[in-house]
Design a protein around this motif. Structure first.
Motif, short mmCIF file in Angstrom:
data_model
loop_
_atom_site.label_atom_id
_atom_site.label_comp_id
_atom_site.label_asym_id
_atom_site.label_seq_id
_atom_site.Cartn_x
_atom_site.Cartn_y
_atom_site.Cartn_z
N LEU A 502 0.83 -1.21 0.00
CA LEU A 502 0.00 0.00 0.00
C LEU A 502 0.86 1.26 0.00
N LYS A 503 1.94 1.24 0.75
CA LYS A 503 2.81 2.40 0.86
C LYS A 503 3.42 2.76 -0.50
N THR A 504 3.65 1.71 -1.32
CA THR A 504 4.29 1.91 -2.62
C THR A 504 3.29 2.21 -3.72
N HIS A 505 2.06 1.66 -3.61
CA HIS A 505 1.13 1.71 -4.73
C HIS A 505 -0.14 2.53 -4.48
N LEU A 506 -0.53 2.74 -3.22
CA LEU A 506 -1.81 3.38 -2.94
C LEU A 506 -1.71 4.90 -2.99
N ASN A 507 -2.64 5.48 -3.75
CA ASN A 507 -2.81 6.93 -3.74
C ASN A 507 -4.05 7.27 -2.93
N VAL A 508 -3.94 8.28 -2.10
CA VAL A 508 -5.03 8.64 -1.19
C VAL A 508 -5.41 10.11 -1.41
N ILE A 509 -6.71 10.35 -1.53
CA ILE A 509 -7.23 11.71 -1.61
C ILE A 509 -8.14 11.95 -0.41
N VAL A 510 -7.88 13.01 0.32
CA VAL A 510 -8.73 13.44 1.43
C VAL A 510 -9.33 14.79 1.04
N THR A 511 -10.65 14.85 0.94
CA THR A 511 -11.27 16.08 0.45
C THR A 511 -12.62 16.29 1.13
N SER A 512 -13.39 17.23 0.65
CA SER A 512 -14.69 17.54 1.22
C SER A 512 -15.59 18.14 0.15
N ASP A 513 -16.86 18.34 0.52
CA ASP A 513 -17.83 18.83 -0.45
C ASP A 513 -18.05 20.34 -0.37
N HIS A 514 -17.92 20.93 0.80
CA HIS A 514 -18.18 22.36 0.98
C HIS A 514 -17.62 22.81 2.31
N GLY A 515 -17.74 24.12 2.58
CA GLY A 515 -17.31 24.66 3.86
C GLY A 515 -18.49 24.91 4.79
N MET A 516 -18.33 25.89 5.68
CA MET A 516 -19.37 26.18 6.67
C MET A 516 -19.24 27.64 7.09
N HIS A 517 -20.40 28.28 7.35
CA HIS A 517 -20.40 29.66 7.81
C HIS A 517 -21.36 29.79 8.99
N ASP A 518 -21.03 30.69 9.92
CA ASP A 518 -21.88 30.88 11.09
C ASP A 518 -23.19 31.57 10.71
N VAL A 519 -24.28 31.18 11.37
CA VAL A 519 -25.60 31.77 11.17
C VAL A 519 -26.25 31.96 12.54
N ARG A 645 -10.94 23.10 -9.44
CA ARG A 645 -12.38 22.99 -9.22
C ARG A 645 -12.80 21.58 -8.82
N SER A 646 -13.94 21.46 -8.17
CA SER A 646 -14.42 20.14 -7.77
C SER A 646 -14.68 19.24 -8.97
N VAL A 647 -15.09 19.84 -10.10
CA VAL A 647 -15.33 19.01 -11.29
C VAL A 647 -14.03 18.45 -11.87
N ASP A 648 -12.88 19.00 -11.45
CA ASP A 648 -11.61 18.50 -11.93
C ASP A 648 -11.16 17.25 -11.19
N LEU A 649 -11.86 16.89 -10.11
CA LEU A 649 -11.50 15.68 -9.37
C LEU A 649 -11.71 14.42 -10.22
N TYR A 650 -12.76 14.41 -11.03
CA TYR A 650 -13.03 13.22 -11.84
C TYR A 650 -11.87 12.92 -12.80
N PRO A 651 -11.41 13.90 -13.61
CA PRO A 651 -10.27 13.59 -14.48
C PRO A 651 -9.00 13.27 -13.70
N LEU A 652 -8.82 13.85 -12.49
CA LEU A 652 -7.68 13.50 -11.66
C LEU A 652 -7.75 12.03 -11.25
N MET A 653 -8.92 11.60 -10.75
CA MET A 653 -9.06 10.20 -10.33
C MET A 653 -8.97 9.25 -11.52
N SER A 654 -9.50 9.69 -12.69
CA SER A 654 -9.39 8.86 -13.89
C SER A 654 -7.93 8.65 -14.26
#
Length: 750
Positions: A502-519, A645-654
């Motif tokens: 895994l250390k040699t072959h696994l690629n890991v992405i840690v991401t999120s969908d959006h942020g947060m604001h106080d209301v 952009r978030s839409v660029d994640l798909y071509p990155l993962m591809s």
């Protein structure tokens, strides 16, 4: 090896390009004749055999694209200066200058101040004399507008002013006498003007028996010209002749005229120009809009405020152009205050794009091609053409020599263009080959994955954002939650590091969908307080809502009601910002309402909550942006990278999964900068180097070719200007130019 082969091909192509013929040591000879008001299609309407003879031995241009205003004085000054009317300042046959606070008409426009408004204006006859070829260059001008007036301190060596009753055969006789004078007084450049067929065109119209008679008289003059040239072997071999005109002619009648005073109070303005157009100077600038509105309702007339005058006119940037310009549509006339109506059946001065306003151009002599019906060029291009024929350095004007090259045989542009095209094709082919080879060597192999081979180790996880909504983005509870998540990340790293594969072959992405604001509760609205709930339904979230209106006729009313609410953005579907990419779907409402960041919307049927945090706002707001981390064999190390952009994640993962890139809204180009597995960096460097070398070689070839094929330019030092150029003061008394004596016919309408 590539550069050696490439350079060899280009050098061979250069050697095969023929060298331009060198000119003789004698001065170049040019005669320019203008027949006023000679429309471009007269030779086709009226059978003119001598004009046909010119075509057989030279060039006929289909027509000249002349400048506005299409009247005599402005057009003739444009022809000999290469400048638009707004640049040289002769903007009409009748001019008002608010700086000089003075007015001039054709019979009084003999003062230097009218022709020297722009200190750069230099008629071609002066340019010829200032070239200073051993003090032998001299110009002779007969009857051309402005020829007898000092223009920026200079007049032609020989000139004769306009005389209305003078027959043109005597003009021809005089100009050729000047050509044949002894070498210490003879001219090498002649310019002559004849008032026909303009006079006949005004009196009888462009299509008439009288016009037929006048044009055949002119054709006979052209026959005399050809005989004079053919009877003199030196002129036949060396003289270039241009026969042209200033404008065309269109039929008019009394039923298509207006008097300006019937539409606007004459005390409010003054008007100058001609019967086809008028420059209106408004005395009180606050009246401009009112006068403009009054004139704009008149059918068949174009009315412009000065700032609105079409760019194609090149008729705006001069104080002698009025606050308002009115131009009749072709065939319609304007009678300005103080001007009497005439019985004219023909007129000009209309839009320079109108076909009937275009004049003729014929050329013959050693520089012109033979038997050529050529494509049009502009009247401002005549100056660079004449400069080329006279071997003058090209001054900067509104014209371009490139527009007239196609009619010349002395300029070998045609062959040069062919070779240059061949060189460019070879260059592009070689560059394409290099690109293909480099791309093949540096690209990663693509693996096409069948649908039944998709791995199962993707672990789709539940969405847990509870802490942010409940306690807000900045809180002790959020601190606790984020440290729990950070511990999970620590566990992830331990799992990967403990497994060598895994250390040699696994690629890991840690991401999120959006942020947060106080209301908070003080920044909320309930939709039903603004619009009747029976008229719509709403879906979305607490930060935005898609509003579907049940009766489409209510959309405008609901939109107006919502638009007055502060701190909320309201859009009809068609108005939703392009940056949202949130418009072209049936699931998006007729109206979209979005709270400004921190403001919430409570839709009907939804209970209020105690939330202290929310999201769903404008995606351009900084607090809405999520994280991205990546590690593994494809990612660079210790890099804080620029956003994508978030839409660029798909071509990155591809890319990481070795998948063929599907067409999506994302782009792999936007994520390449975080990868080490993609060798774009080195490839770009090599490609840039190749391009620089190629462009340098092409530029060198172009320079060599241009040098070998250009005409020799003569540069004049300021201390070499001969005294014979008649440097005159601006206040010197000018001769009577275009002035008709009592014994002559009535002054012509030009």
């Amino acid at each position: 090896m590539f550069l050696f082969i490439y350079s060899s091909l280009l050098i061979v192509s250069i050697q095969s390009i023929p060298i331009l013929n060198t000119t003789s040591s004698s001065l170049p000879l040019l005669l320019v004749i203008s027949f006023d008001g000679f429309r471009w299609d007269y030779p086709d309407i009226y059978d003119l055999p001598n004009f046909k003879s010119i075509l057989k031995r030279g060039v006929r241009v289909k027509h000249i694209e002349n400048s506005f205003a299409t009247v005599t004085f402005p057009s003739h000054y444009t022809m000999v200066t290469g400048l638009f009317e707004e640049t040289h300042g002769i903007v009409a046959n009748t001019i008002y200058d608010p700086v000089l606070n003075d007015t001039a008409v054709v019979s009084t426009m003999t003062d230097t101040k009218w022709w020297s408004q722009n200190p750069y204006s230099q008629p071609i006859w002066i340019s010829n004399q200032l070239a200073n070829d051993s003090n032998q260059r001299r110009s002779g001008v007969i009857a051309w507008p402005g020829c007898g007036t000092p223009i920026n301190g200079h007049r032609p060596y020989k000139y004769e002013n306009y005389a209305a009753k003078r027959p043109f055969d005597s003009v021809l006789e005089q100009i050729f006498k000047w050509f044949h004078e002894p070498t210490d007084t003879n001219i090498n450049f002649g310019v002559v003007y004849h008032s026909e067929p303009d006079v006949t065109g005004h009196r009888f119209g462009p299509i008439s028996s009288e016009m037929n008679k006048t044009l055949h008289e002119i054709d006979n003059y052209v026959g005399q010209l050809l005989q004079i040239v053919d009877s003199d072997e030196y002129l036949k071999t060396h003289l270039n002749v241009i026969v042209t005109s200033d404008h065309g002619m269109h039929d008019v009648d009394k039923t298509r005229r207006i008097r300006l005073e019937r539409y606007i109070d004459t005390s409010l303005f003054s008007a100058y120009g001609g019967n086809s157009f008028a420059n209106i100077f408004v005395k009180n600038k606050s009246d401009i809009d009112r006068i403009y509105q009054n004139l704009s309702v008149i059918p068949n007339y174009e009315v412009y405020k000065k700032s609105q005058i079409p760019d194609e006119y090149h008729y705006r940037s001069n104080v002698r152009i009025g606050d308002i310009l009115i131009v009749g549509k072709v065939g319609y006339e304007i009678i300005t205050p103080g001007i009497e109506e005439t019985e004219s059946l023909g007129n000009h001065g209309y839009d320079n794009r109108v076909e009937s306003m275009h004049p003729i151009f014929y050329g013959f002599g050693p520089v012109f091609k033979n038997n050529l019906l050529a494509e049009p060029f502009r009247s401002v291009d005549l100056y660079p053409l004449m400069s080329y024929i006279l071997h003058l350095n090209q001054r900067q004007t509104n014209g371009s020599f490139d527009n007239v090259k196609h009619i010349l045989i002395g300029y070998r542009q045609d062959n040069f263009s062919k070779y240059l095209v061949i060189v460019c094709i070879i260059s592009v082919t070689i560059l394409a080959l290099i690109f293909t080879i480099c791309a093949y060597r540096h690209s990663r192999q693509l693996v096409y994955v069948q649908s039944n081979q998709v791995p199962v180790e993707y672990h789709l996880l539940s969405n847990n954002e509870e802490a942010g909504h409940r306690f807000g983005p900045i809180s002790s509870e959020m601190n606790k939650t984020l440290h729990e998540i950070d511990n999970y990340v620590g566990q992830l790293l331990q799992i990967v590091d403990s497994d060598e594969y895994l250390k040699t072959h696994l690629n890991v992405i840690v991401t999120s969908d959006h942020g947060m604001h106080d209301v908070d509760k003080t920044r909320r609205i309930r939709l039903e307080r603004y619009i009747d709930t029976s008229l719509f339904s709403a879906y979305g979230g607490n930060s935005f809502a898609n509003i579907f209106v049940k009766n489409k006729s209510d959309i405008d009313r609901i939109y107006q009601n919502l638009s007055v609410i502060p701190n909320y953005e309201v859009y009809k579907k068609s108005q939703i910002p392009d940056e949202y990419h949130y418009r072209s779907n049936v699931r998006i409402g007729d109206i979209l309402i979005v709270g400004k960041v921190g403001y919430e919307i409570i839709t009907p049927g939804i209970a209020e909550t105690e939330s202290l945090g929310n999201h769903g706002y404008d995606n351009r707001v900084e607090s809405m942006h999520p994280i991205f981390y990546g590690f593994g064999p494809v990612f660079k190390s210790n890099l804080l990278a620029e956003p994508f952009r978030s839409v660029d994640l798909y071509p990155l993962m591809s890319y990481i999964l070795h998948l063929n890139q599907r067409q999506t809204n994302g782009s792999f180009d936007n994520v390449k900068h975080i990868l080490i597995g993609y060798r774009q960096d080195n490839f770009s460097k090599y490609l840039v180097i190749v391009c620089i070398i190629s462009v340098t070689i092409i530029a060198l070839i172009f320079t060599i070719c241009a040098y070998r094929h250009s005409r020799q330019l003569v540069y004049v030092q300021s201390n070499q200007v001969p005294v014979e150029y008649h440097l005159l003061s601006n206040n010197e008394e000018a001769g009577s130019n275009f002035l008709v004596t009592d014994s002559e016919d009535e002054e012509i309408n030009i």
